[in-house]
Write a protein that holds these residues in place. Sequence first.
Motif, PDB file in Angstrom:
ATOM      1  N   HIS A  26       0.857  -1.202   0.000  1.00  0.00           N
ATOM      2  CA  HIS A  26       0.000   0.000   0.000  1.00  0.00           C
ATOM      3  C   HIS A  26       0.887   1.244   0.000  1.00  0.00           C
ATOM      4  O   HIS A  26       1.402   1.611   1.052  1.00  0.00           O
ATOM      5  N   PRO A  27       1.088   1.903  -1.140  1.00  0.00           N
ATOM      6  CA  PRO A  27       0.603   1.546  -2.471  1.00  0.00           C
ATOM      7  C   PRO A  27       1.521   0.526  -3.120  1.00  0.00           C
ATOM      8  O   PRO A  27       2.691   0.411  -2.760  1.00  0.00           O
ATOM      9  N   PHE A  28       1.001  -0.229  -4.104  1.00  0.00           N
ATOM     10  CA  PHE A  28       1.841  -1.190  -4.817  1.00  0.00           C
ATOM     11  C   PHE A  28       2.823  -0.436  -5.708  1.00  0.00           C
ATOM     12  O   PHE A  28       2.607   0.727  -6.052  1.00  0.00           O
ATOM     13  N   GLN A  29       3.889  -1.111  -6.091  1.00  0.00           N
ATOM     14  CA  GLN A  29       4.956  -0.473  -6.857  1.00  0.00           C
ATOM     15  C   GLN A  29       4.988  -0.895  -8.325  1.00  0.00           C
ATOM     16  O   GLN A  29       6.003  -0.741  -8.998  1.00  0.00           O
ATOM     17  N   TRP A  30       3.897  -1.445  -8.820  1.00  0.00           N
ATOM     18  CA  TRP A  30       3.841  -1.760 -10.242  1.00  0.00           C
ATOM     19  C   TRP A  30       3.841  -0.450 -11.026  1.00  0.00           C
ATOM     20  O   TRP A  30       3.187   0.519 -10.639  1.00  0.00           O
ATOM     21  N   SER A  31       4.563  -0.423 -12.110  1.00  0.00           N
ATOM     22  CA  SER A  31       4.632   0.785 -12.936  1.00  0.00           C
ATOM     23  C   SER A  31       5.265   0.433 -14.264  1.00  0.00           C
ATOM     24  O   SER A  31       5.563  -0.725 -14.539  1.00  0.00           O
ATOM     25  N   SER A  32       5.470   1.427 -15.108  1.00  0.00           N
ATOM     26  CA  SER A  32       6.067   1.195 -16.416  1.00  0.00           C
ATOM     27  C   SER A  32       7.326   2.020 -16.637  1.00  0.00           C
ATOM     28  O   SER A  32       8.024   1.828 -17.617  1.00  0.00           O
ATOM     29  N   LYS A  33       7.631   2.940 -15.716  1.00  0.00           N
ATOM     30  CA  LYS A  33       8.792   3.814 -15.877  1.00  0.00           C
ATOM     31  C   LYS A  33      10.051   3.131 -15.383  1.00  0.00           C
ATOM     32  O   LYS A  33      10.119   2.715 -14.246  1.00  0.00           O
ATOM     33  N   ARG A  34      11.035   2.995 -16.248  1.00  0.00           N
ATOM     34  CA  ARG A  34      12.304   2.379 -15.867  1.00  0.00           C
ATOM     35  C   ARG A  34      13.466   3.222 -16.373  1.00  0.00           C
ATOM     36  O   ARG A  34      13.777   3.200 -17.552  1.00  0.00           O
ATOM     37  N   THR A  35      14.076   3.959 -15.461  1.00  0.00           N
ATOM     38  CA  THR A  35      15.376   4.545 -15.760  1.00  0.00           C
ATOM     39  C   THR A  35      16.450   3.563 -15.329  1.00  0.00           C
ATOM     40  O   THR A  35      17.459   3.374 -15.990  1.00  0.00           O
ATOM     41  N   GLY A  36      16.194   2.925 -14.195  1.00  0.00           N
ATOM     42  CA  GLY A  36      17.043   1.841 -13.718  1.00  0.00           C
ATOM     43  C   GLY A  36      16.328   0.517 -13.927  1.00  0.00           C
ATOM     44  O   GLY A  36      15.189   0.482 -14.409  1.00  0.00           O
ATOM     45  N   PRO A  37      16.932  -0.604 -13.561  1.00  0.00           N
ATOM     46  CA  PRO A  37      16.319  -1.921 -13.792  1.00  0.00           C
ATOM     47  C   PRO A  37      15.117  -2.174 -12.900  1.00  0.00           C
ATOM     48  O   PRO A  37      14.924  -1.510 -11.884  1.00  0.00           O
ATOM     49  N   ASP A  38      14.308  -3.138 -13.296  1.00  0.00           N
ATOM     50  CA  ASP A  38      13.188  -3.561 -12.468  1.00  0.00           C
ATOM     51  C   ASP A  38      13.731  -4.239 -11.210  1.00  0.00           C
ATOM     52  O   ASP A  38      14.729  -4.951 -11.254  1.00  0.00           O
ATOM     53  N   LEU A  39      13.057  -4.025 -10.072  1.00  0.00           N
ATOM     54  CA  LEU A  39      13.549  -4.536  -8.796  1.00  0.00           C
ATOM     55  C   LEU A  39      12.674  -5.642  -8.200  1.00  0.00           C
ATOM     56  O   LEU A  39      12.865  -6.019  -7.047  1.00  0.00           O
ATOM     57  N   ALA A  40      11.743  -6.164  -8.981  1.00  0.00           N
ATOM     58  CA  ALA A  40      10.822  -7.155  -8.432  1.00  0.00           C
ATOM     59  C   ALA A  40      11.523  -8.412  -7.942  1.00  0.00           C
ATOM     60  O   ALA A  40      11.024  -9.099  -7.050  1.00  0.00           O
ATOM     61  N   ARG A  41      12.694  -8.742  -8.501  1.00  0.00           N
ATOM     62  CA  ARG A  41      13.413  -9.954  -8.121  1.00  0.00           C
ATOM     63  C   ARG A  41      14.825  -9.645  -7.623  1.00  0.00           C
ATOM     64  O   ARG A  41      15.726 -10.470  -7.709  1.00  0.00           O
ATOM     65  N   VAL A  42      15.021  -8.447  -7.084  1.00  0.00           N
ATOM     66  CA  VAL A  42      16.382  -8.042  -6.698  1.00  0.00           C
ATOM     67  C   VAL A  42      16.845  -8.710  -5.396  1.00  0.00           C
ATOM     68  O   VAL A  42      18.041  -8.763  -5.119  1.00  0.00           O
ATOM     69  N   GLY A  43      15.908  -9.252  -4.611  1.00  0.00           N
ATOM     70  CA  GLY A  43      16.274  -9.868  -3.336  1.00  0.00           C
ATOM     71  C   GLY A  43      17.271 -11.007  -3.494  1.00  0.00           C
ATOM     72  O   GLY A  43      17.026 -11.941  -4.249  1.00  0.00           O
ATOM     73  N   GLY A  44      18.399 -10.916  -2.810  1.00  0.00           N
ATOM     74  CA  GLY A  44      19.418 -11.952  -2.869  1.00  0.00           C
ATOM     75  C   GLY A  44      20.312 -11.900  -4.085  1.00  0.00           C
ATOM     76  O   GLY A  44      21.267 -12.677  -4.192  1.00  0.00           O
ATOM     77  N   LYS A  45      20.043 -11.008  -5.008  1.00  0.00           N
ATOM     78  CA  LYS A  45      20.861 -10.916  -6.222  1.00  0.00           C
ATOM     79  C   LYS A  45      22.235 -10.341  -5.912  1.00  0.00           C
ATOM     80  O   LYS A  45      23.228 -10.706  -6.549  1.00  0.00           O
ATOM     81  N   TYR A  46      22.288  -9.428  -4.950  1.00  0.00           N
ATOM     82  CA  TYR A  46      23.541  -8.807  -4.536  1.00  0.00           C
ATOM     83  C   TYR A  46      23.705  -8.951  -3.027  1.00  0.00           C
ATOM     84  O   TYR A  46      22.733  -9.170  -2.298  1.00  0.00           O
ATOM     85  N   THR A  47      24.918  -8.792  -2.554  1.00  0.00           N
ATOM     86  CA  THR A  47      25.175  -8.863  -1.113  1.00  0.00           C
ATOM     87  C   THR A  47      24.703  -7.587  -0.432  1.00  0.00           C
ATOM     88  O   THR A  47      24.470  -6.556  -1.085  1.00  0.00           O
ATOM     89  N   ASN A  48      24.604  -7.642   0.894  1.00  0.00           N
ATOM     90  CA  ASN A  48      24.259  -6.443   1.655  1.00  0.00           C
ATOM     91  C   ASN A  48      25.287  -5.337   1.424  1.00  0.00           C
ATOM     92  O   ASN A  48      24.936  -4.159   1.282  1.00  0.00           O
ATOM     93  N   ASP A  49      26.555  -5.714   1.409  1.00  0.00           N
ATOM     94  CA  ASP A  49      27.617  -4.729   1.210  1.00  0.00           C
ATOM     95  C   ASP A  49      27.481  -4.037  -0.135  1.00  0.00           C
ATOM     96  O   ASP A  49      27.657  -2.819  -0.233  1.00  0.00           O
ATOM     97  N   TRP A  50      27.156  -4.804  -1.176  1.00  0.00           N
ATOM     98  CA  TRP A  50      26.966  -4.205  -2.505  1.00  0.00           C
ATOM     99  C   TRP A  50      25.814  -3.208  -2.465  1.00  0.00           C
ATOM    100  O   TRP A  50      25.920  -2.093  -3.008  1.00  0.00           O
ATOM    101  N   GLN A  51      24.712  -3.583  -1.854  1.00  0.00           N
ATOM    102  CA  GLN A  51      23.550  -2.695  -1.783  1.00  0.00           C
ATOM    103  C   GLN A  51      23.890  -1.407  -1.035  1.00  0.00           C
ATOM    104  O   GLN A  51      23.484  -0.308  -1.449  1.00  0.00           O
TER     105      GLN A  51
END
Length: 243
Positions: free
Chosen positions: A99-124
Amino acid sequence: MSIFKHHAKLETNVFFLAVGILLTVIVGGLVEVVPLFTIESTIEKVDGVRPYSPLEQAGRDIYVREGCYNCHSQMIRPFKDEVERYGHYSLAAESKYDHPFQWSSKRTGPDLARVGGKYTNDWQVRHLINPRDVVPESIMPGYPHLKRPLDQSTIAGNMMALRVVGVPYTDEQIKNAKAHLVEQATSDAGAASAVAMAYPKAKVGDFDGNPQVVSELDALVAYLQVLGTMVDFTTVDHTKIQR
């Protein structure tokens, strides 16, 4: 067929044109709405989706506050190129507690729907403080101010407000909101049993590298690290997903 032969009369008569437009809108609306009454729910049922933990919810609030949605969508469309780049297409059920959901169509950067675990905490953390440290071509601004302590005073009230709009937080979860928040940001995986029981698959630990304080960075990284990790897509029965 006679109506097509005399379309000029229809188009030049305001009354008949208005009636024609009204009928078209009515028919189109019925075609869109009526099928919805024939299905049990417009949101598919999948296992694993849960409300955000207090720390994740605080991070999500920071995500919205900082305007991250202006450049990043959280919606992978069911097209081959999108799925190959980002992962399984997004399911409505994944956003039912947003609330509110983050669905949208604007992408200057990559989509983040599956970003969890893709990078380490330090990288983030490095990426948030100065994106050019890890992505030299990035045009994203830095957010070094997120090192400041997280305001924990509002999290229980926020969870109560979210419960009003349908997020199923329990009285126990709201009562222990601050304790769970601190525990998730400071405990190791073996010590955070209360968080694990209340919020399955929640990542725990010192997210920002500073164990002396629970910072806004801790919260935001915790939120990013849970995105797309709740659902085990190898167990999803696609024949039962209502599209």
